[in-house]
Scaffold this active site. Structure first.
Site, short mmCIF file in Angstrom:
data_model
loop_
_atom_site.label_atom_id
_atom_site.label_comp_id
_atom_site.label_asym_id
_atom_site.label_seq_id
_atom_site.Cartn_x
_atom_site.Cartn_y
_atom_site.Cartn_z
N LYS A 150 0.82 -1.21 0.00
CA LYS A 150 0.00 0.00 0.00
C LYS A 150 0.85 1.26 0.00
O LYS A 150 0.45 2.28 -0.56
CB LYS A 150 -0.96 0.00 1.20
CG LYS A 150 -2.08 -1.02 1.03
CD LYS A 150 -3.16 -0.84 2.05
CE LYS A 150 -4.29 -1.81 1.77
NZ LYS A 150 -5.28 -1.85 2.84
N LYS A 201 -6.42 -10.05 -5.76
CA LYS A 201 -7.50 -10.16 -4.76
C LYS A 201 -8.66 -9.23 -5.11
O LYS A 201 -8.44 -8.08 -5.50
CB LYS A 201 -6.92 -9.78 -3.39
CG LYS A 201 -7.88 -9.99 -2.23
CD LYS A 201 -7.32 -9.49 -0.92
CE LYS A 201 -7.51 -8.00 -0.77
NZ LYS A 201 -7.38 -7.50 0.60
N LYS A 256 -12.36 -4.18 -1.83
CA LYS A 256 -13.32 -3.10 -1.73
C LYS A 256 -12.68 -1.73 -1.96
O LYS A 256 -13.36 -0.77 -2.24
CB LYS A 256 -14.08 -3.13 -0.41
CG LYS A 256 -13.21 -3.15 0.86
CD LYS A 256 -14.12 -3.08 2.10
CE LYS A 256 -13.68 -3.91 3.28
NZ LYS A 256 -12.46 -3.53 3.95
P1 TYM Z 1 -10.52 -6.00 5.63
O1 TYM Z 1 -11.55 -5.02 6.07
O2 TYM Z 1 -9.63 -5.63 4.50
O3 TYM Z 1 -11.22 -7.36 5.24
C1 TYM Z 1 -12.13 -7.98 6.13
C2 TYM Z 1 -12.01 -9.48 6.05
O4 TYM Z 1 -12.32 -9.94 4.74
C3 TYM Z 1 -11.24 -10.73 4.23
N1 TYM Z 1 -11.15 -10.49 2.78
C4 TYM Z 1 -11.17 -11.45 1.88
N2 TYM Z 1 -11.25 -12.79 1.98
C5 TYM Z 1 -11.24 -13.50 0.84
N3 TYM Z 1 -11.15 -12.93 -0.40
C6 TYM Z 1 -11.07 -11.59 -0.55
N4 TYM Z 1 -11.00 -11.05 -1.76
C7 TYM Z 1 -11.07 -10.78 0.62
N5 TYM Z 1 -11.00 -9.45 0.83
C8 TYM Z 1 -11.05 -9.30 2.16
C9 TYM Z 1 -10.00 -10.22 4.97
O5 TYM Z 1 -8.97 -11.16 4.96
C10 TYM Z 1 -10.58 -9.98 6.34
O6 TYM Z 1 -10.66 -11.17 7.08
N6 TYM Z 1 -7.16 -5.41 9.23
C11 TYM Z 1 -8.39 -6.07 8.86
C12 TYM Z 1 -9.54 -5.73 9.79
C13 TYM Z 1 -9.21 -5.94 11.22
C14 TYM Z 1 -9.15 -7.20 11.90
C15 TYM Z 1 -8.80 -6.87 13.25
C16 TYM Z 1 -9.36 -8.52 11.51
C17 TYM Z 1 -8.91 -4.99 12.11
N7 TYM Z 1 -8.67 -5.53 13.33
C18 TYM Z 1 -8.64 -7.88 14.21
C19 TYM Z 1 -9.20 -9.52 12.48
C20 TYM Z 1 -8.85 -9.20 13.81
C21 TYM Z 1 -8.76 -5.66 7.45
O7 TYM Z 1 -8.33 -4.65 6.96
O8 TYM Z 1 -9.66 -6.48 6.86
#
Ligand code: TYM
Length: 325
Positions: A111, A191, A194
């Site tokens: 990023k 991937k 969003k």
């Molecule tokens: P985030 O918001 O980017 O994504 C949320 C969750 O969705 C999963 N994900 C996917 N899984 C499969 N295929 C995809 N294309 C895809 N895009 C997203 C991500 O792996 C995630 O599980 N840092 C984290 C949010 C967070 C978090 C936490 C998660 C903050 N604190 C503590 C677990 C525990 C994030 O940015 O996810």
């Protein structure tokens, strides 16, 4: 009962990747684990957001969690920023994380290539560690892109425990092999995300069904015209097979068998039909939930519950490191 913690950040509309990679696991696991699922709104500030839009998206995610089938009786759903202890613990953990290990985070490296990087983007995995360690999580279900962050949380916890005495549980990432990465429909080596600039390859949970159908029908495939799972040589078809099997709860093998004599056009139509049906039903529930007044009362209650757990952990941590009087 072992404890599960996970969250999603409101940086854009949720995608079917978020559903398949994360929310669907939250639903399955809520029977087995004491679950805490939150909206990671503080994480959204690592990039610029329109404040009004951000506020709307936070509530949207809560409504989507519920509409997808997270049961508020079994899972405690809450909003991260409403519990100030996340930021408190994050600072203590920052002071116990080495520059080298934070610099190794792949997501940060990728990023930050775009330039204009905030310090928040760099320290964000440490806030994530706080989200996890605050609740003594045993397991953290996520997509594959977050695995390294959960491992960092574990490393930080281990170091802290070694330095100050047993304080944090060491969390385990919980990652499903097949569904942990749903790919972009236009570029099935990337991937589905969003926060991407183009949304042609991305199915949003709130997409109108006709545009979702168009996106699936124009998904990039190959010229072999045989429907079988082969991630390396047939990434587009394999991705559609994973999406289809997740939505219908058929195994990949069963889906392959079902389409073995069909062509790509017929297969894509079947995937589109299932996805559109899923989105239509989901959006009906989502609209109903958003218009009800019960969400706020529920969030107030869960907020109280998580603050209590978190305050004890932060108090213990402050004590261990010697803060305060
Ligand atoms: P985030 O918001 O980017 O994504 C949320 C969750 O969705 C999963 N994900 C996917 N899984 C499969 N295929 C995809 N294309 C895809 N895009 C997203 C991500 O792996 C995630 O599980 N840092 C984290 C949010 C967070 C978090 C936490 C998660 C903050 N604190 C503590 C677990 C525990 C994030 O940015 O996810």
């Amino acid at each position: 009962m072992k404890r599960l913690v996970s969250g999603i950040k409101p940086t854009g509309e949720l995608t079917i990747g978020n559903y398949i990679g994360a929310i669907k696991q939250f639903i399955e696991y809520q029977e087995k684990y004491e679950s805490y699922i939150f909206v990671a709104d503080m994480h959204a500030l690592t990039v610029h957001n329109d404040p009004k839009e951000l506020k709307k998206r936070i509530k949207d995610i809560v409504a989507l969690y519920l509409a997808c089938g997270i049961d508020p009786e079994k899972t405690t759903i809450f909003i991260q920023s409403e519990n100030m202890y996340h930021a408190n613990l994050s600072w203590i953990l920052e002071c116990n994380t080495m520059m080298g290990e934070a610099s190794r985070m792949i997501q940060y490296k990728e990023k930050s290539k775009k330039g204009d990087t905030t310090v928040g983007l760099f320290t964000y995995p440490i806030l994530m560690a706080a989200d996890i360690l605050l609740y003594d999580a045993d397991v953290v279900p996520t997509g594959i892109d977050q695995k390294q962050h959960v491992e960092l949380a574990r490393d930080i916890a281990e170091r802290f425990n070694h330095k100050y005495g047993e304080t944090f549980k060491l969390p385990e990432p919980l990652i499903d092999d097949e569904t942990s990465k749903i790919y972009d429909l236009q570029d099935p080596t990337k991937k589905m995300s969003k926060s991407d600039d183009s949304d042609k390859g991305c199915i949003f949970l709130l997409d109108d069904v006709e545009s979702a159908r168009k996106k699936i029908m124009s998904a990039v495939t190959d010229s072999d015209n045989k429907i079988h799972y082969d991630k390396e040589n047939k990434p587009g078809i394999s991705n559609l097979l994973v999406i289809y099997s997740s939505i219908t709860s058929l195994s990949i093998k069963e889906a392959e068998e079902k389409f073995k004599d069909k062509n790509y056009g017929e297969f894509k139509k079947a995937v589109a039909d299932e996805v559109c049906k899923f989105l239509f039903e989901l959006q009906e529930k989502y609209n109903e939930i958003l218009s009800s007044s019960e969400i706020d009362a529920y969030l107030d209650k869960s907020n109280e519950k998580v603050r209590k757990i978190a305050s004890e952990k932060v108090k213990d941590t402050f004590e261990k490191v010697g803060l305060g009087r």
